[in-house]
Enzyme design. Structure first.
Site, PDB file in Angstrom:
ATOM      1  N   LYS A   1      -3.498  -6.126  12.061  1.00 51.93           N
ATOM      2  CA  LYS A   1      -3.471  -5.014  11.088  1.00 51.93           C
ATOM      3  C   LYS A   1      -4.470  -3.933  11.508  1.00 51.93           C
ATOM      4  O   LYS A   1      -4.191  -2.737  11.407  1.00 51.93           O
ATOM      5  CB  LYS A   1      -3.782  -5.543   9.677  1.00 51.93           C
TER       6      LYS A   1
ATOM      7  N   GLN B   1      -7.087 -11.138   2.591  1.00 49.18           N
ATOM      8  CA  GLN B   1      -6.125 -11.971   3.316  1.00 49.18           C
ATOM      9  C   GLN B   1      -5.993 -13.332   2.621  1.00 49.18           C
ATOM     10  O   GLN B   1      -6.983 -13.983   2.307  1.00 49.18           O
ATOM     11  CB  GLN B   1      -6.579 -12.151   4.776  1.00 49.18           C
TER      12      GLN B   1
ATOM     13  N   ASP C   1      -1.380  -4.413  -0.647  1.00 51.76           N
ATOM     14  CA  ASP C   1      -0.393  -5.494  -0.535  1.00 51.76           C
ATOM     15  C   ASP C   1       0.693  -5.424  -1.601  1.00 51.76           C
ATOM     16  O   ASP C   1       1.713  -6.104  -1.487  1.00 51.76           O
ATOM     17  CB  ASP C   1      -1.102  -6.845  -0.735  1.00 51.76           C
TER      18      ASP C   1
HETATM   19  N1  GUN Z   1      -1.086 -14.002   3.859  1.00 57.95           N
HETATM   20  C1  GUN Z   1       0.222 -14.167   4.180  1.00 57.95           C
HETATM   21  N2  GUN Z   1       0.925 -13.062   3.866  1.00 57.95           N
HETATM   22  C2  GUN Z   1       0.061 -12.191   3.318  1.00 57.95           C
HETATM   23  C3  GUN Z   1       0.209 -10.876   2.793  1.00 57.95           C
HETATM   24  O1  GUN Z   1       1.270 -10.276   2.759  1.00 57.95           O
HETATM   25  N3  GUN Z   1      -0.952 -10.318   2.344  1.00 57.95           N
HETATM   26  C4  GUN Z   1      -2.138 -10.959   2.348  1.00 57.95           C
HETATM   27  N4  GUN Z   1      -3.199 -10.340   1.840  1.00 57.95           N
HETATM   28  N5  GUN Z   1      -2.290 -12.178   2.834  1.00 57.95           N
HETATM   29  C5  GUN Z   1      -1.197 -12.784   3.315  1.00 57.95           C
END
Ligand code: GUN
Length: 284
Positions: free
Chosen positions: A53, A97, A120
């Site tokens: 990211k 995350q 998110d």
């Molecule tokens: N862990 C797995 N998928 C995601 C997501 O889309 N966002 C976040 N913050 N953590 C994740």
């Protein structure tokens, strides 16, 4: 039948180029788009996803700030970072995350994120906006899947989509999004999961099948209607090997299919960038 590959890598590159233009426009108006990430613990895949990211942010000109707490961090320490990100005007949006280490109340952490900074789209307020059909950041993986299907002209409106899996980040919000009365959605949606007795029969009814259970090889060739579009969104790890929820030979019957790598993952990250730039545009 030879399935058309739903190339998320190629589409994500196009989305990143569009985002880079919007970021540059903001920069020329004196706004530097800022994204924060918080990683707790040392789960290998999570660390890798967060690193990707940040690499995407660098490519499109977004300033990204990373906080990393040890696996033994307390609920209060995690929420203190969230509070700092909430208050920092340079950070227009951020993510925590998931998953968080055992013993941490994940819902409480998600609730403490300022909804308009929720990149998110997973804050309960934003999930509520999705239920109501009002504007807000869409959850990244579901929105990325819908964009990928549209880019390849997979018929979604009026079709029957079977979503395999009911998790917070993919299955549940995707089902809501696809059933919404909006262009490119308007689908009949069935949600199944590993606890459903007739899962195979129901999956075979899908014009589109999205596997998002995190259960390797769950969707097999015999479960797929010939010509259906099959999206592998769920993954699991066997040691260092990334496994898909969709068996490889499904490509022999599907009309469209995501590659094992370079399908949904790049689109999830591309939508994250779109949500990040949108948060900055709205904050002006
Ligand atoms: N862990 C797995 N998928 C995601 C997501 O889309 N966002 C976040 N913050 N953590 C994740």
């Amino acid at each position: 039948m030879t399935a058309v590959l739903l190339d998320g890598e190629a589409l994500a590159a196009r989305v990143r180029a569009e985002v880079a233009d919007r970021v540059a426009r903001l920069r020329s108006g004196g706004v530097t788009v800022g994204l924060g990430t918080l990683l707790v613990g040392d789960d290998g895949p999570s660390a890798k996803y967060v690193a990707m990211k940040h690499a995407d942010c660098e490519e499109v000109g977004i300033d990204s700030v990373h906080e990393h707490l040890v696996a033994t961090a307390s609920q209060e320490e995690i929420e203190a970072v969230v509070a700092r990100f909430n208050a920092d005007p340079r950070i227009h949006s951020f993510l925590v995350q998931l998953p968080l280490p055992d013993g941490i109340d994940e819902e409480r952490v998600l609730m403490s994120v300022e909804p308009d900074k929720d990149v998110d789209g997973l804050h309960p307020v934003n999930l509520g906006r999705l239920v109501m059909g009002s504007a807000g950041p869409l959850p990244c993986t579901p929105a990325g899947i819908v964009e990928l299907l549209h880019a390849y002209d997979v018929p979604v409106e009026g079709s029957h989509v079977v979503v395999v899996g009911r998790g917070l980040t993919i299955g549940r919000p995707l089902a809501l999004l696809l059933a919404m009365k909006r262009p490119g959605c308007n689908a009949a949606v069935t949600v199944v999961h590993t606890g459903v007795r007739e899962m195979a029969r129901l999956v075979r009814l899908g014009d589109v099948v999205v596997a998002a259970a995190g259960h390797a090889g769950l969707v097999t060739k015999s479960m797929v209607k010939p010509g259906a579009a099959v999206v592998g969104a769920g993954t699991s790890w066997q040691g260092r090997k990334l496994l898909s929820d969709v068996e490889e030979d499904v490509a022999e019957v599907a009309g469209w299919i995501t590659p094992r790598i370079g399908g949904v993952g790049p689109m999830t990250r591309a939508v994250l960038l779109k949500n990040a730039v949108r948060a900055a545009e709205r904050s002006r």
